[in-house]
Scaffold this motif. Structure first.
Motif, PDB file in Angstrom:
ATOM      1  N   GLY A   1     -10.949   6.745   1.656  1.00  0.00           N
ATOM      2  CA  GLY A   1     -10.085   7.918   1.207  1.00  0.00           C
ATOM      3  C   GLY A   1      -9.749   8.468   0.919  1.00  0.00           C
ATOM      4  O   GLY A   1      -8.518   9.678   1.053  1.00  0.00           O
ATOM      5  N   LEU A   2      -8.272   7.528   0.737  1.00  0.00           N
ATOM      6  CA  LEU A   2      -7.014   8.374   0.521  1.00  0.00           C
ATOM      7  C   LEU A   2      -6.588   8.230  -1.376  1.00  0.00           C
ATOM      8  O   LEU A   2      -6.107   8.711  -1.870  1.00  0.00           O
ATOM      9  N   VAL A   3      -7.647   7.456  -2.155  1.00  0.00           N
ATOM     10  CA  VAL A   3      -7.201   7.426  -3.486  1.00  0.00           C
ATOM     11  C   VAL A   3      -8.319   7.744  -4.176  1.00  0.00           C
ATOM     12  O   VAL A   3      -9.492   6.979  -3.396  1.00  0.00           O
ATOM     13  N   GLU A   4      -8.497   7.861  -5.208  1.00  0.00           N
ATOM     14  CA  GLU A   4      -9.682   7.753  -6.585  1.00  0.00           C
ATOM     15  C   GLU A   4      -8.708   6.892  -7.889  1.00  0.00           C
ATOM     16  O   GLU A   4      -7.298   7.401  -7.849  1.00  0.00           O
TER      17      GLU A   4
ATOM     18  N   MET B   1      -5.665  -1.377  -3.759  1.00  0.00           N
ATOM     19  CA  MET B   1      -6.477  -0.098  -4.077  1.00  0.00           C
ATOM     20  C   MET B   1      -8.284   0.237  -3.817  1.00  0.00           C
ATOM     21  O   MET B   1      -8.143   1.308  -3.315  1.00  0.00           O
ATOM     22  N   GLY B   2      -8.346  -0.515  -3.596  1.00  0.00           N
ATOM     23  CA  GLY B   2      -9.844  -0.742  -3.302  1.00  0.00           C
ATOM     24  C   GLY B   2      -9.752  -0.597  -1.274  1.00  0.00           C
ATOM     25  O   GLY B   2     -10.577   0.411  -1.151  1.00  0.00           O
ATOM     26  N   MET B   3      -8.968  -0.849  -0.836  1.00  0.00           N
ATOM     27  CA  MET B   3      -8.683  -0.481   0.761  1.00  0.00           C
ATOM     28  C   MET B   3      -8.672   1.123   0.788  1.00  0.00           C
ATOM     29  O   MET B   3      -9.452   1.448   1.298  1.00  0.00           O
ATOM     30  N   LEU B   4      -7.694   1.637   0.266  1.00  0.00           N
ATOM     31  CA  LEU B   4      -7.634   2.813   0.017  1.00  0.00           C
ATOM     32  C   LEU B   4      -8.287   3.367  -0.591  1.00  0.00           C
ATOM     33  O   LEU B   4      -8.323   4.782   0.213  1.00  0.00           O
TER      34      LEU B   4
ATOM     35  N   GLY C   1      -6.444   4.188 -13.700  1.00  0.00           N
ATOM     36  CA  GLY C   1      -5.707   5.399 -13.340  1.00  0.00           C
ATOM     37  C   GLY C   1      -6.085   5.692 -11.726  1.00  0.00           C
ATOM     38  O   GLY C   1      -7.182   5.409 -11.879  1.00  0.00           O
ATOM     39  N   ALA C   2      -5.140   5.994 -11.253  1.00  0.00           N
ATOM     40  CA  ALA C   2      -5.729   6.976  -9.704  1.00  0.00           C
ATOM     41  C   ALA C   2      -4.735   8.159  -8.983  1.00  0.00           C
ATOM     42  O   ALA C   2      -3.270   8.041 -10.125  1.00  0.00           O
ATOM     43  N   SER C   3      -5.321   8.514  -8.511  1.00  0.00           N
ATOM     44  CA  SER C   3      -4.837  10.453  -7.679  1.00  0.00           C
ATOM     45  C   SER C   3      -4.964   9.686  -6.882  1.00  0.00           C
ATOM     46  O   SER C   3      -6.043   9.453  -6.472  1.00  0.00           O
TER      47      SER C   3
ATOM     48  N   ALA D   1       0.794  -0.847   0.134  1.00  0.00           N
ATOM     49  CA  ALA D   1       0.017  -0.377   0.310  1.00  0.00           C
ATOM     50  C   ALA D   1       0.849   1.164   0.127  1.00  0.00           C
ATOM     51  O   ALA D   1       0.472   1.775  -0.677  1.00  0.00           O
ATOM     52  N   VAL D   2       2.331   1.286   0.609  1.00  0.00           N
ATOM     53  CA  VAL D   2       3.012   2.251   0.830  1.00  0.00           C
ATOM     54  C   VAL D   2       3.427   2.371  -0.350  1.00  0.00           C
ATOM     55  O   VAL D   2       3.370   4.139  -0.858  1.00  0.00           O
TER      56      VAL D   2
END
Length: 141
Positions: free
Chosen positions: A55-58, A48-51, A65-67, A13-14
């Motif tokens: 509320g850490l990523v979109e 990514m689903g957990m993140l 893509g992700a941000s 995750a990091v």
């Protein structure tokens, strides 16, 4: 769940968040991130689903893509830890069940050990709260 699983999911995750931060989300698809982590894209999607849930990523469907939803200065390692470590009752350490209560050790092990383990978890979480994603990513450049 073993500690190995926890630490692996945490470090991945990091890694994911660091890649997104360094690239500013440009072309940050699951496949691109999986290549950086050197793992299966399914694992990346799961984390990514957990993140995302935390509320850490979109994550952008379709084109991919992700941000980051927060700046790297606002994301701490504790945020990441809490997002991906599905620990029961917020207890990192568990004590074995059903010890022999006729034994003085068995009768007292949970009470005696639990306070030590809670303190260890607290110290670890305090340390993680002190480190931001931006502090880490500065070391990758």
């Amino acid at each position: 769940m073993s500690l190995k699983q926890i630490s692996t999911r945490f470090s991945i995750a990091v890694h994911i968040l660091s890649v997104i931060a360094i690239t500013n989300g440009n072309d940050c698809t699951g496949d691109f991130i999986a290549g950086s982590v050197n793992t299966n894209p399914v694992i990346i999607r799961r984390i990514m689903g957990m993140l995302k849930k935390a509320g850490l990523v979109e994550v952008r469907p379709g084109v991919g893509g992700a941000s980051l939803l927060k700046s790297p200065e606002q994301i701490t390692l504790l945020d990441v830890y809490r997002a991906v470590n599905l620990i029961e009752d917020n207890q990192l350490f568990r004590v074995h069940e059903e010890p022999n209560y006729n034994c003085p050790v068995g009768r007292n092990i949970e009470t005696v050990l639990q306070s030590e383990l809670k303190e260890a978890q607290s110290v670890m979480e305090q340390r993680l709260a002190q480190t931001t994603l931006s502090r880490l990513t500065a070391k990758f450049k």
